[in-house]
Structures are given as structure tokens and as C-alpha cells.
Design a protein around this motif. Structure first.
Motif, short mmCIF file in Angstrom:
data_model
loop_
_atom_site.label_atom_id
_atom_site.label_comp_id
_atom_site.label_asym_id
_atom_site.label_seq_id
_atom_site.Cartn_x
_atom_site.Cartn_y
_atom_site.Cartn_z
N SER A 119 -22.39 -43.30 1.18
CA SER A 119 -21.60 -42.53 0.07
C SER A 119 -22.31 -41.25 -0.56
CB SER A 119 -21.29 -43.56 -0.87
OG SER A 119 -20.34 -44.59 -0.47
N GLU A 120 -23.56 -41.44 -0.76
CA GLU A 120 -24.26 -40.36 -1.07
C GLU A 120 -24.28 -39.20 0.05
OE1 GLU A 120 -28.27 -42.00 -1.61
OE2 GLU A 120 -27.57 -43.27 -3.38
N TRP A 121 -24.22 -39.42 1.00
CA TRP A 121 -24.05 -38.56 2.33
C TRP A 121 -22.79 -37.70 2.16
CZ3 TRP A 121 -20.67 -38.52 6.14
CH2 TRP A 121 -20.65 -37.79 7.36
N ALA A 122 -21.72 -38.76 2.01
CA ALA A 122 -20.42 -38.02 1.96
C ALA A 122 -20.20 -36.96 0.83
CB ALA A 122 -19.29 -39.15 2.01
N LEU A 123 -20.90 -37.42 -0.34
CA LEU A 123 -20.73 -36.45 -1.75
C LEU A 123 -21.45 -35.26 -1.34
CD1 LEU A 123 -19.68 -36.20 -4.31
CD2 LEU A 123 -21.79 -37.52 -5.44
N GLY A 139 -20.58 -45.85 -3.28
CA GLY A 139 -21.71 -46.61 -2.72
C GLY A 139 -21.20 -48.30 -2.37
N LEU A 140 -19.74 -48.57 -2.43
CA LEU A 140 -19.40 -49.88 -2.29
C LEU A 140 -18.29 -49.81 -1.46
CD1 LEU A 140 -20.05 -52.82 -3.08
CD2 LEU A 140 -18.48 -52.50 -5.18
N GLU A 141 -18.03 -51.06 -0.48
CA GLU A 141 -16.88 -51.09 0.21
C GLU A 141 -15.73 -51.44 -0.66
OE1 GLU A 141 -14.93 -54.98 1.95
OE2 GLU A 141 -16.82 -54.48 2.70
N LEU A 142 -14.91 -50.59 -0.63
CA LEU A 142 -13.71 -50.85 -1.77
C LEU A 142 -12.36 -51.43 -0.94
CD1 LEU A 142 -12.52 -50.47 -4.87
CD2 LEU A 142 -11.66 -48.34 -3.95
N VAL A 143 -11.88 -51.09 0.28
CA VAL A 143 -10.94 -51.39 0.87
C VAL A 143 -11.34 -51.67 2.38
CG1 VAL A 143 -8.61 -50.71 1.63
CG2 VAL A 143 -9.72 -49.87 -0.61
N THR A 144 -10.60 -52.75 2.78
CA THR A 144 -10.72 -52.92 4.43
C THR A 144 -9.21 -53.24 4.84
OG1 THR A 144 -12.59 -54.41 4.18
CG2 THR A 144 -11.09 -54.70 6.08
N GLY A 145 -9.03 -52.30 6.19
CA GLY A 145 -7.81 -52.17 6.56
C GLY A 145 -7.65 -51.77 7.96
N GLY A 146 -6.70 -51.75 8.67
CA GLY A 146 -6.49 -51.15 10.01
C GLY A 146 -5.23 -51.45 10.72
#
Length: 420
Positions: free
Chosen positions: A296-300, A341-348
Motif C-alpha cells: 500500500s505504501e508502494w502504491a501511494l 495497508g489492509l486487504e479490503l475486498v476479495t473477488g474474481g
């Protein structure tokens, strides 16, 4: 139906005699005058009065003249009041509800939730949660989805094994549903696009700041997808709609908590799981919390985004109904959405052919019989489809910066708490 106005509307009635109603939030005594601060669902109103003030948390109806006063909440106050006490508290609250900061630890708040949640700062996350759900519904309605309501009592614990709550159902064994997954897939065969907002139950013995035994899941499933990227595009719209609704419907709560709401990029950045492994120097088949924070820090830093998709998780870490990547069958057409910094959603993307389901179950050494009700839909033709699930309490905790998910849950259920 009720002849009253709200505190937030008082300024529109300056010079008129009106009626408000609410709870006594605070009493203040000066030498020559006393004040009542009355709290209703819209905010606070100040009443100028004499002696004999009702106690805090008394329920009152007040009729008075709206008078301009810059120092008062909203710039007006009620003068020459007639005060009717509708109910008096039998005991004082566990802490002062008028103080700007909550002067109590989380266990005290949770033990006394029916009254503690009246504190404006404790109520604010629940307002943000409600606005988020409204935005989720509004967005998916606009995209042609139909809201559904699926059973929360199910006959078998098939989706993920032992981490379920068993119940007695008229002398038979039944379970509380961990997810509407099977039902929402089935309903794609009816409506093509469906969503649900409802409780799910997880009997996982995690005593952490981010786990609950019951939480609210925002689920969606859509048919005729090319692959999981179509699902990701819908999820992006849903998240953007939720944030727009929070800005619109819960602006006072956002201001009270001093929040900075994130922007959703037109296209949320995405990395494949193998790239995430390389970036975090991990050889594990999943991401741990520290790696999620780092990504998450990398993406920001690299993309200016507080959101990041991680795609292509190994098939060994995904449910049997997950569609594999046709080009790399060891990896899935699945994704997680990380937020702050946290997994919020799972999908696919899901499997959609009956024979693929029987083969997937056989590959995992599972019999078909427990899944027959679920597999019925696939016997009769189902389109390529996929979906996602978003945990509402986690979402609200990330938005508000809450250190513990219980701070964004009205009456949390966890390993230890079953009341109030």
C-alpha cells in the motif's frame, strides 16, 4: 407527522417560535442565566433558560423563539422556552457525553454501547458506514444490478470447512452462512447482476483488532464478464460511489472526525501476485499483513493511489469455484483490493461450466453431493461471471483511521463478546 424542526434547521426560522425535541446534551449555569444544549439526530441546539434544568440525557421537547447569537451552535439559540420533559434517565451515563473527546476506554464504550454511542464522535463512524451502504446501493442500482436477500441459515458447511457456527434447526444440524457466495452466483442465472448487503458469520478464533465473528458484507456478482478485470471495473465504480455518498450524506461526521477521504483513480493500479512477491521479497503463497502494508505504501509512493489491486493469487489459496488464468493455470483470475495497508475486498472470476466444477472438486478430493443444490444452476447454463465481497466494518475503520474494527461496529460480536 411530528410538529418539530431539527437543530440544523433553526437558522432558517430566526424570529419565529418553533419546537425542537431531543436529549439534554449538556447543562451550563452562569450567574444570571443558564443554558441547555439539546442534541437531536441533526446536531446541537442551545436553549436559554432559568433554573431547574432537567438532567443530562433527559428527553425533552422545547418550544421557544429562534434568536440570533453568533456564539451558539449554528449561530442561533432558543429563548423564552417552554420545556417539557418526556423521559428522565434512571442513572447517569458511564462518562460525560458532552466532552469533545471520548473519556473512556474501548471496553467501557462497548459494555455501555446503548448510551455510549450517543456521543457524537462514537456515532460519526456509524453515519459514515450508513452513507457508504447508501452509495454502494445507489451505484449498483445505476449499473443495472438487482438487490437480493439470501438465507443466513444453511444446511451444510461447504464453503470453507470448520470455521462455521453450528445451530440446532428443529432437531437437525444447520449452520450460519459464512457468505452469500453460492446464492449470489445462482441468482446471476436469474438477474445477471445482483448484490446484497447483509450479515455473515465466521467462527474463526482470531482475537485481533481487525476480526469479528459477525460483520456486514457488501457482495456483488455479475454475468457475461470477459474475465476478472470486468469485476474490478465494477468494484472501482462501487468504491467511488461509496466515497461520493460519504462526502454528501455524512459531511458533518467527516468534519467532526477531521478525516481526509481518499480519491479513487480512474483506473486503480494493479500488480500480479508474482510481482507483489518480487517487490516484497516473499516466496510465500499469500501476503501477510506487513506485506500488505508495504504494498500500500508502494502504491501511494509510485502511483499516488491509496488503493491497489493484487491479481493472480495462486489457485491453491483460492476457493474451488475460482476460475484459473487460462495462460497460467497455477494462478487465478482472482484479486484482492488493498486500501491503506489492509486487504479490503476479495473477488474474481468464477467457473461457470458444470463439468469444470465437478473436475475442480475432484482435484481437491471433495465429493459432489454436498454441493448439489449449488451446482443445479450450472447444469442449466450459466454465463461467465464473477464478483466480490467488501467488509463494511473494515472499510469504515480504514476511512476513519480507527485502530480497532470494534470502534466502527455498533454491537460487535467476537471471540469474547456476545452482549449487549
Amino acid at each position: 407527522m411530528i410538529s418539530r424542526i431539527l437543530s440544523a434547521e433553526l437558522a432558517e426560522h430566526t424570529g419565529r417560535r418553533v419546537t425542537i425535541a431531543g436529549w439534554v446534551h449538556r447543562r451550563r449555569h452562569l450567574k444570571s442565566v443558564s443554558f441547555l444544549v439539546v442534541r437531536d439526530r441533526a446536531g446541537l441546539a442551545q436553549v436559554v433558560t432559568g433554573s431547574g434544568l432537567p438532567g443530562e440525557e433527559s428527553v425533552v421537547r422545547v418550544t421557544g423563539t429562534v434568536t440570533a447569537r453568533p456564539q451558539a451552535p449554528g449561530g442561533v439559540e432558543l429563548t423564552e422556552p417552554e420545556i417539557e420533559v418526556l423521559a428522565e434517565p434512571g442513572a447517569p451515563p458511564p462518562f460525560d457525553l458532552y466532552r469533545p473527546v471520548v473519556p473512556a476506554a474501548l471496553p467501557t464504550v462497548l459494555d455501555h454501547a446503548p448510551v455510549a454511542l450517543r456521543h457524537p464522535r462514537l456515532r460519526a463512524p456509524l453515519e459514515i458506514s450508513a452513507a457508504s451502504v447508501a452509495g454502494f446501493r445507489e451505484t449498483l442500482d445505476r449499473l443495472g444490478f438487482t438487490e437480493i436477500h439470501t438465507p443466513k441459515i444453511v444446511a451444510s458447511a461447504t464453503e470453507s470447512g470448520a470455521n462455521v457456527f453450528g445451530i440446532d434447526y428443529f432437531g437437525r444440524r444447520a449452520y450460519l452462512a459464512q457468505s452469500p457466495q453460492f446464492y449470489k452466483q445462482t441468482m446471476v442465472g436469474v438477474f445477471e447482476r445482483v448484490y446484497e448487503v447483509g450479515p455473515v458469520f465466521r467462527a474463526e478464533p482470531h482475537d485481533t483488532a481487525r476480526h469479528l465473528a459477525q460483520y456486514t458484507s457488501l457482495d456483488a456478482e455479475l454475468g457475461f464478464v470477459a474475465d476478472h478485470r470486468d469485476v474490478m471495473a465494477v468494484l472501482r465504480e462501487a468504491v467511488a460511489g461509496m466515497l461520493a455518498s460519504v462526502r454528501d450524506r455524512a459531511a458533518p461526521a467527516v468534519e467532526l472526525l477531521g478525516l481526509t477521504l481518499p480519491d479513487v483513480p480512474a483506473e486503480i493500479p494493479a500488480v500480479h501476485f508474482t510481482e507483489a512477491q518480487r517487490l516484497t521479497s516473499s516466496g510465500e503463497p499469500d501476503l501477510d499483513p506487513a506485506q500488505e502494508r508495504w504494498l500500500s505504501e508502494w502504491a501511494l509512493r509510485e502511483h499516488g493511489s491509496e488503493f491497489l489491486f493484487v491479481t493472480g493469487y495462486p489457485m491453491t489459496k483460492r476457493p474451488f469455484y475460482t476460475h484459473p488464468d487460462p495462460a497460467r493455470p497455477a494462478y487465478s483470475n482472482g484479486f484482492d483490493l488493498l486500501f491503506r495497508g489492509l486487504e479490503l475486498v476479495t473477488g474474481g472470476q468464477r467457473l461457470h461450466r458444470y463439468d469444470d466444477y465437478t473436475a475442480a472438486l475432484a482435484a481437491r478430493g471433495e465429493p459432489v453431493e454436498p454441493y448439489e443444490g449449488y451446482l443445479q444452476a450450472f447444469r442449466y447454463g450459466m454465463p461467465p461471471h464473477g464478483g466480490f465481497a467488501l467488509g463494511l466494518e473494515r472499510w469504515t475503520a480504514r476511512l476513519t483511521g480507527a485502530a480497532n474494527i470494534r470502534e466502527t461496529t455498533a454491537f460487535p460480536r467476537d471471540l469474547h463478546r456476545l452482549s449487549p
